[in-house]
Write an enzyme that holds these catalytic residues in place. Structure first.
Site, PDB file in Angstrom:
ATOM      1  N   GLU A 154     -31.836   2.097  -1.939  1.00  0.00           N
ATOM      2  CA  GLU A 154     -31.160   3.098  -1.123  1.00  0.00           C
ATOM      3  C   GLU A 154     -31.351   2.806   0.363  1.00  0.00           C
ATOM      4  O   GLU A 154     -32.486   2.639   0.823  1.00  0.00           O
ATOM      5  CB  GLU A 154     -31.696   4.503  -1.426  1.00  0.00           C
ATOM      6  N   CYS A 155     -30.268   2.740   1.092  1.00  0.00           N
ATOM      7  CA  CYS A 155     -30.259   2.642   2.556  1.00  0.00           C
ATOM      8  C   CYS A 155     -31.143   1.491   3.052  1.00  0.00           C
ATOM      9  O   CYS A 155     -30.716   0.349   3.041  1.00  0.00           O
ATOM     10  CB  CYS A 155     -30.683   3.977   3.169  1.00  0.00           C
ATOM     11  N   GLY A 156     -32.362   1.752   3.484  1.00  0.00           N
ATOM     12  CA  GLY A 156     -33.232   0.676   3.934  1.00  0.00           C
ATOM     13  C   GLY A 156     -33.454  -0.366   2.856  1.00  0.00           C
ATOM     14  O   GLY A 156     -33.559  -1.563   3.143  1.00  0.00           O
TER      15      GLY A 156
END
Length: 467
Positions: A339-341
């Site tokens: 997720e994301c990072g």
């Protein structure tokens, strides 16, 4: 009972007031459970650092109104006291939506869905209103009166006056508030020795702050002296609440070891998600691609949360053995959530704010480029294909919060996304590799979607049977 610490707007000192309350209570050896309204990851880290208990997010968009009530009822009863920190200003929600709408079930019109006021109504909790007094005196009464009378369903238990400049200033504020008969539950003078640094996505996370304990001690000192504890303690006291039954989770029939990436670069996780994985039979093994050379032994899945890989890009890049280990595992088919990072780490490279590029894992044929534009908001995402977590056609709800963008888009994206509070289309989003990688900018809370961690664990079990 508990209370919600709310602000008349963002930046008035809700987090400072909340942490001072928590720190002072914990100094007295009182057990206290904290909650945070909204999707925030960083404020809950500070709560947990103070209380040694995982803070729980109360977010009816990511979960549902029913889940918010169940979560609060379940966890608030495990401690003597409970404190809820609000989000933004008291009535700041996501716009014109239906209160009582649990992902499509419409009930009544509301302009403050997912606001602090919405949560106060859902949980029937009084509100302590924090007011920034640094640039006002007599006008404080107009502000307090407006918030007190705006919504008759909201009970304002009292106010905390923050950033008070002098005894004379305080006297003017008190005189102005007398006619409202609204208790002053706390007075915080302007503080120069209590600062928590921030950067492009808010406060700097706790794992990066070497002097944090000293700051918390000063907050505890502040809390000891600035609050009207005789009035506050009865409000904070937890009381038994009815708890509706939780969804039945299947009894685990074989253990699954999942590597959870948790360090200074990756630390955005909802505790409820981790709890669900464990309840479904997962053994969570924490590790760090910053410092560990290899993956933990015998793991059957990986979970990369969000965080700040751009801040630690050089260190991540220099740990070549860890990058190779992750890449090898993914190419062999290991189920992986990013997720994301985490998505950024799986890219070919990250280009930081100084325009320096650093090689990353390289399983996604794109690069993450840091920029000045903030992407922020709730998302409605419709799955365009079967993937690691959901089936094609499934609608999920999540939240984006990042200042990076990808240099290319996937040929077969995972989702068609739109804003939650409007019909505005946000485009195609998410990368996947056959069925074993789920990589997306959209953060998910699984509390109302137990089938997501169930699907992930099932894929991990299937993978383990092949090796």
């Amino acid at each position: 009972m508990s209370v919600i610490i709310a602000g008349e707007r963002s930046g008035v000192g809700k987090t400072t007031v909340t942490l001072a309350l928590l720190a002072s209570l914990c100094r007295r050896d009182r057990s206290v459970q904290s909650f945070k309204v909204g999707p925030d990851y960083i404020d809950p880290m500070f709560h947990q650092h103070v209380t040694n208990r995982a803070c729980r997010n109360l977010d009816p968009v990511l979960t549902s109104e029913t889940y918010v009530q169940q979560c609060f009822a379940r966890h608030s009863q495990l401690s003597e006291y409970a404190v809820v920190e609000g989000v933004m200003g008291l009535f700041d929600g996501i716009g014109h939506r239906e209160s009582g709408m649990e992902h499509g079930k419409e009930k009544r019109k509301s302009t403050d869905f997912a606001s602090t006021a919405h949560i106060a109504r859902l949980l029937d909790l009084p509100v302590v209103l924090v007011i920034d007094c640094s640039r006002l005196s007599g006008s404080v009464a107009a502000i307090a009166h407006g918030y007190k009378s705006f919504d008759p369903q909201i009970k304002i238990a009292g106010v905390v006056l923050n950033r008070v400049g002098s005894d004379r200033h305080l006297s003017l504020l008190k005189d102005s508030l007398k006619s409202l008969q609204l208790p002053i539950l706390g007075v915080l003078r302007r503080q120069d020795n209590i600062t928590i640094p921030d950067r492009h996505l808010g406060l700097v996370p706790t794992a990066e702050l070497r002097q944090l304990d000293a700051v918390i001690n000063r907050l505890a000192d502040l809390g000891d002296t600035c609050f009207d504890w005789q009035s506050l303690l009865p409000l904070l006291k937890s009381k038994p609440l009815p708890i509706s039954s939780s969804p039945h989770l299947p009894t685990p029939y074989s253990p699954v070891r999942i590597a959870i990436v948790r360090d200074r670069a990756f630390n955005f996780y909802y505790q409820d998600n981790l709890d669900l994985l464990q309840q479904l039979g997962a053994e969570l093994v924490y590790w760090s691609p910053l410092v560990d050379a290899e993956l933990p032994k015998d793991v059957q899945g990986m979970y990369f949360g969000g965080g700040f890989p751009e801040v630690f890009a050089q260190q991540l890049a220099e740990n070549i053995t860890a990058r190779n280990a992750v890449k090898t595992a993914i190419l062999k088919g290991m189920p992986t959530i990013a997720e994301c990072g985490g998505l950024m780490y799986l890219c070919e490279q990250i280009t930081d704010f100084e325009a320096k590029s650093w090689p990353m894992v390289g399983v996604l044929p794109t690069s993450a480029l840091m920029g000045g534009r903030l992407t922020l908001g709730y998302r409605r995402a419709v799955a365009l294909q079967d993937n690691l977590l959901v089936k094609a056609g499934k609608t999920i709800y999540g939240h984006e919060f990042h200042r990076s963008r990808l240099t290319s888009t996937p040929n077969q994206p995972l989702f068609d996304t739109s804003r939650y509070d409007s019909e505005e289309n946000m485009g195609y989003e998410g990368w996947g590799l056959p069925m074993n990688v789920y990589a997306s900018y959209v953060h998910l809370h699984w509390g109302e979607s137990v089938e997501i961690p169930q699907q992930f664990i099932q894929q991990c079990r299937s993978y383990s049977s092949l090796i």
